[in-house]
Design an enzyme around this catalytic site. Structure first.
Site, PDB file in Angstrom:
ATOM      1  N   GLN A   1       0.830  -1.206   0.000  1.00  0.00           N
ATOM      2  CA  GLN A   1       0.000   0.000   0.000  1.00  0.00           C
ATOM      3  C   GLN A   1       0.871   1.264   0.000  1.00  0.00           C
ATOM      4  O   GLN A   1       0.501   2.294  -0.570  1.00  0.00           O
ATOM      5  CB  GLN A   1      -0.917  -0.012   1.221  1.00  0.00           C
ATOM      6  CG  GLN A   1      -1.747   1.245   1.369  1.00  0.00           C
ATOM      7  CD  GLN A   1      -2.663   1.188   2.584  1.00  0.00           C
ATOM      8  OE1 GLN A   1      -3.713   0.582   2.536  1.00  0.00           O
ATOM      9  NE2 GLN A   1      -2.258   1.822   3.680  1.00  0.00           N
TER      10      GLN A   1
ATOM     11  N   HIS B   1       4.118 -12.334   0.000  1.00  0.00           N
ATOM     12  CA  HIS B   1       4.012 -10.886   0.205  1.00  0.00           C
ATOM     13  C   HIS B   1       4.911 -10.392   1.342  1.00  0.00           C
ATOM     14  O   HIS B   1       5.578  -9.376   1.220  1.00  0.00           O
ATOM     15  CB  HIS B   1       2.563 -10.487   0.480  1.00  0.00           C
ATOM     16  CG  HIS B   1       2.339  -9.014   0.357  1.00  0.00           C
ATOM     17  ND1 HIS B   1       2.550  -8.325  -0.821  1.00  0.00           N
ATOM     18  CD2 HIS B   1       1.955  -8.085   1.268  1.00  0.00           C
ATOM     19  CE1 HIS B   1       2.288  -7.043  -0.633  1.00  0.00           C
ATOM     20  NE2 HIS B   1       1.930  -6.874   0.626  1.00  0.00           N
TER      21      HIS B   1
END
Ligand code: NAG
Ligand code: NAG
Ligand code: NAG
Ligand code: NAG
Ligand code: NAG
Length: 291
Positions: free
Chosen positions: A101, A272
């Site tokens: 993000q 991730h």
């Protein structure tokens, strides 16, 4: 008064020599991702200092953990305040590494700052084209929703007060996305607006854009979003160069590519949570851009 001693600090004091300036390593600013904070980036900061001793690495300590769910424009304004003083001290510019993000927050920053001195912008597995997937994180926040229903919440004004919704990109709800997204649809120029030319010019001040990602990322969905690829309405991937934001060069991506300043680094086998910890990722995809 600084109380932490290190070699470069000592040299500044003793001889007015700034070691990192002397060696030419630009300061590195790191922006964390969703639900994490500076602590998760200690290994990355360590890896940078090991190969480039004396590099001033700052991990911005803001909107950590649950606060990272705040709307993205608010976060951009906060990061801007922390980022400016670091950048202003850096005569030769800074390199920016932005995770997940954080990669979208950095794009917001680079779009609105007319005088930034970011040299290389390293986007580390960031959902640059949006997110559409039933991942563990999603389940945590929307336990009762299937991905196909999330838009009901996300594309409402209440939803847009949550960071994830700012880049939730439901390929079956294109019009609603474009109408409601207060962040990603503007950044990617999917919804035309009066600041587009200005944002594009600002963004293009960077030297290089480095897009890092890979197929084994278990959060970014589709993983190709890290490379500006995304689903069409049949959930088939349309690669970056066929996307309208590339073809129409809405925010400078095509220009960067034409300039030879768009680097893509794809690695498999990385989950991730591994991108900022994995030594192969660092040596293959990051290290060369930190000069
Ligand atoms: C690193 O950068 C910060 C922010 O600009 C600055 O306050 C600090 O003095 C720098 N440290 C060194 C050792 O140069
Ligand atoms: C999107 O916005 C336009 C213009 O305001 C409106 O006509 C249209 O109905 C909206 N579409 C959806 C799906 O909300
Ligand atoms: C355009 O920029 C101005 C000034 O920074 C800002 O007030 C306005 O909200 C921006 N418009 C959009 C669509 O982001
Ligand atoms: C999606 O698939 C349908 C049926 O195969 C096809 O008619 C349509 O053109 C496809 N849409 C896109 C955007 O490729
Ligand atoms: C680190 O990255 C390499 C190269 O992509 C990959 O093969 C390996 O599985 C990764 N290791 C971990 C622990 O994620």
């Amino acid at each position: 008064m600084r109380t932490r001693w290190n070699i470069s600090g000592l040299l500044v004091m003793l001889c007015g020599v700034n070691l990192s300036d002397m060696l030419g390593y630009k300061p590195v600013v790191i922006v964390h991702g969703l639900l994490d904070g500076p602590k998760q980036f200690i290994p990355l900061a360590g890896a940078i200092q090991k190969v480039h001793p004396g590099t001033n690495v700052s991990v911005i300590d803001l909107y950590d953990h649950l606060s990272s769910l705040k709307p993205l424009w608010r976060q951009v304004m906060g990061f801007k305040k922390m980022f400016y003083p670091i950048a202003q001290e850096a005569k030769n510019g800074v390199n920016l590494i932005c995770f997940s993000q954080g990669g979208l927050i950095c794009r917001g920053l680079l779009s609105i700052l007319p005088d930034h001195n970011v040299h290389n912008f390293i986007s580390l597995s960031a959902p640059q084209a949006g997110q559409y997937g039933d991942t563990a994180i999603l389940k945590r926040f929307f336990p009762h929703y299937l991905k196909a229903k999330v838009f009901h919440f996300c594309y409402s004004s209440l939803g847009q007060e949550v960071s994830i919704c700012n880049f939730w990109n439901d390929p079956h709800q294109r019009e609603r996305f474009v109408n409601s997204s207060k962040y990603l649809a503007l950044l990617n120029g999917e919804k035309p607006h009066s600041n587009m030319t200005e944002w594009r010019k600002n963004f293009l001040r960077i030297n290089k854009l480095v897009l890092i990602g890979g197929p084994d990322d278990d959060v970014i969905t589709p993983w190709e979003s890290s490379q500006f690829g995304f689903y069409d309405s049949n959930e088939t991937i349309v690669e970056m160069k066929k996307q309208n934001w590339f073809v129409a060069d809405t925010f400078g991506l095509k220009t960067l590519h034409a300039r030879g300043d768009l680097a893509q680094c794809l690695l498999s086998g990385v989950k991730h949570s591994g991108w900022h910890r994995n030594e192969t990722v660092f040596s293959t995809c990051i290290e060369e851009w930190l000069t």
